[in-house]
Design a protein around this motif. Structure first.
Motif, PDB file in Angstrom:
ATOM      1  N   UNK A 195       0.847  -1.190   0.000  1.00 37.23           N
ATOM      2  CA  UNK A 195       0.000   0.000   0.000  1.00 37.23           C
ATOM      3  C   UNK A 195       0.884   1.242   0.000  1.00 37.23           C
ATOM      4  N   UNK A 196       0.519   2.226  -0.802  1.00 43.44           N
ATOM      5  CA  UNK A 196       1.122   3.545  -0.671  1.00 43.44           C
ATOM      6  C   UNK A 196      -0.015   4.556  -0.527  1.00 43.44           C
ATOM      7  N   UNK A 197       0.229   5.573   0.271  1.00 43.71           N
ATOM      8  CA  UNK A 197      -0.828   6.531   0.582  1.00 43.71           C
ATOM      9  C   UNK A 197      -0.239   7.922   0.776  1.00 43.71           C
ATOM     10  N   UNK A 198      -1.096   8.909   0.571  1.00 42.87           N
ATOM     11  CA  UNK A 198      -0.738  10.295   0.850  1.00 42.87           C
ATOM     12  C   UNK A 198      -1.919  10.954   1.544  1.00 42.87           C
ATOM     13  N   UNK A 199      -1.632  11.702   2.599  1.00 45.51           N
ATOM     14  CA  UNK A 199      -2.650  12.440   3.338  1.00 45.51           C
ATOM     15  C   UNK A 199      -2.246  13.910   3.358  1.00 45.51           C
ATOM     16  N   UNK A 200      -3.188  14.789   3.018  1.00 46.69           N
ATOM     17  CA  UNK A 200      -2.939  16.228   3.048  1.00 46.69           C
ATOM     18  C   UNK A 200      -3.891  16.870   4.041  1.00 46.69           C
ATOM     19  N   UNK A 201      -3.341  17.711   4.911  1.00 46.62           N
ATOM     20  CA  UNK A 201      -4.127  18.474   5.879  1.00 46.62           C
ATOM     21  C   UNK A 201      -3.794  19.946   5.677  1.00 46.62           C
TER      22      UNK A 201
END
Length: 296
Positions: A195-201
């Motif tokens: 799994x690869x993921x990106x989260x932006x806040x």
């Protein structure tokens, strides 16, 4: 080939965030529950789905969202987005354009994309914000259908996320590209990571969550990558010394934008469950804003 289009607008009506217009073309559909969370919560939740349960080779999906001043909107899915096998060189594509008004929040928190063997898929998300907009983006992909023995067997995956401030000023420009090469496969490059993921806040309403997530990731990685001292020093090392094992979960944080108004978290993990758990834990403080905690 199916061309699927959708448009949705959320505005304040009588002091409440309300869907004022909604259109979707078959086989794309929006599901909008009457209420998610407590009755006092003001968030509008929108679930996107396609009849047939996935994206077929050559499909083109285009959605436009307008989030009015002071509104809170959540865009999510009911399950992972499945991208079926490609026919020839046809590439499925999905485009989302969203405008987020002053003091408004948009949270894009889908389940992961899962590409079948030979699939070709491209998605692009464009967000236009003002100085006090708040935005949450979760963008992630799994290696495929493990039960069928597929691990990173798709032909192409491309995901682009662009965020622009007023006056079309670039704030965040990012593209992830995974493509099978003639000499090296995606599976070889990803090794054991599934799994690869990106989260932006981004934005003022998320400041406390940004700070907490950065501290949590720093602590997690410090603990996972900690090398215990054997008291021998460099010159005392022997061939029997223990060596570092490959971390099962890796995360990093960095800030972007003027005065660090945004935070981006990047993740590589060996299991989908560990990413779900991370997202639930780190985004739990969104519950007062969204009505329920994401990824429960």
């Amino acid at each position: 080939m199916e061309t699927q289009t959708g448009r949705l607008s959320v505005k304040k009506v009588g002091g409440k965030s309300t869907v004022t217009s909604c259109f979707s073309k078959y086989p794309l559909k929006f599901i909008i529950p009457n209420k998610v969370g407590s009755s006092e919560n003001d968030a509008v939740w929108v679930y996107t789905l396609t009849y047939g349960g996935g994206i077929v080779s050559g499909d083109s999906i285009s959605c436009e969202f307008s989030i009015g001043d002071g509104c809170t909107t959540v865009l999510t899915t009911q399950a992972s987005t499945k991208v079926y096998k490609s026919l020839g060189s046809k590439c499925s594509e999905q485009i989302l354009e969203a405008r987020i008004g002053s003091d408004a929040i948009l949270a894009v928190i889908p389940d992961p994309v899962t590409c079948f063997s030979t699939a070709r898929y491209s998605q692009k998300q464009i967000f236009r914000v003002v100085s006090d907009s708040s935005l949450v983006i979760v963008d992630w992909i799994t290696s495929g259908r493990h039960e069928s023995g597929e691990k990173w067997d798709f032909e192409l995956y491309k995901s682009t996320n662009h965020i622009f401030l007023e006056g079309n000023q670039p704030l965040f420009l990012d593209t992830v590209l995974l493509e099978q090469g003639s000499n090296t496969s995606v599976s070889e490059l990803m090794q054991d990571y599934q799994v690869i993921a990106m989260v932006i806040l981004l934005g003022p309403k998320l400041n406390h969550i940004q700070n907490q997530v950065q501290e949590n990731v720093k602590r997690m990685m410090s603990e996972q990558l900690y090398i215990p001292s054997n008291g021998l020093g460099h010159s005392g090392k022997t061939s029997s010394d223990c060596y570092l094992t490959k971390p099962t979960f890796i995360a990093s944080c960095s800030v972007f934008g003027p005065k660090g108004i945004g935070v981006v978290i990047r993740i590589a993990a060996m299991t989908t469950e560990s990413v779900y758990r991370f997202l639930h834990q780190q985004l739990a403080n969104l519950e007062p804003l969204l009505g329920v905690s994401p990824y429960c």
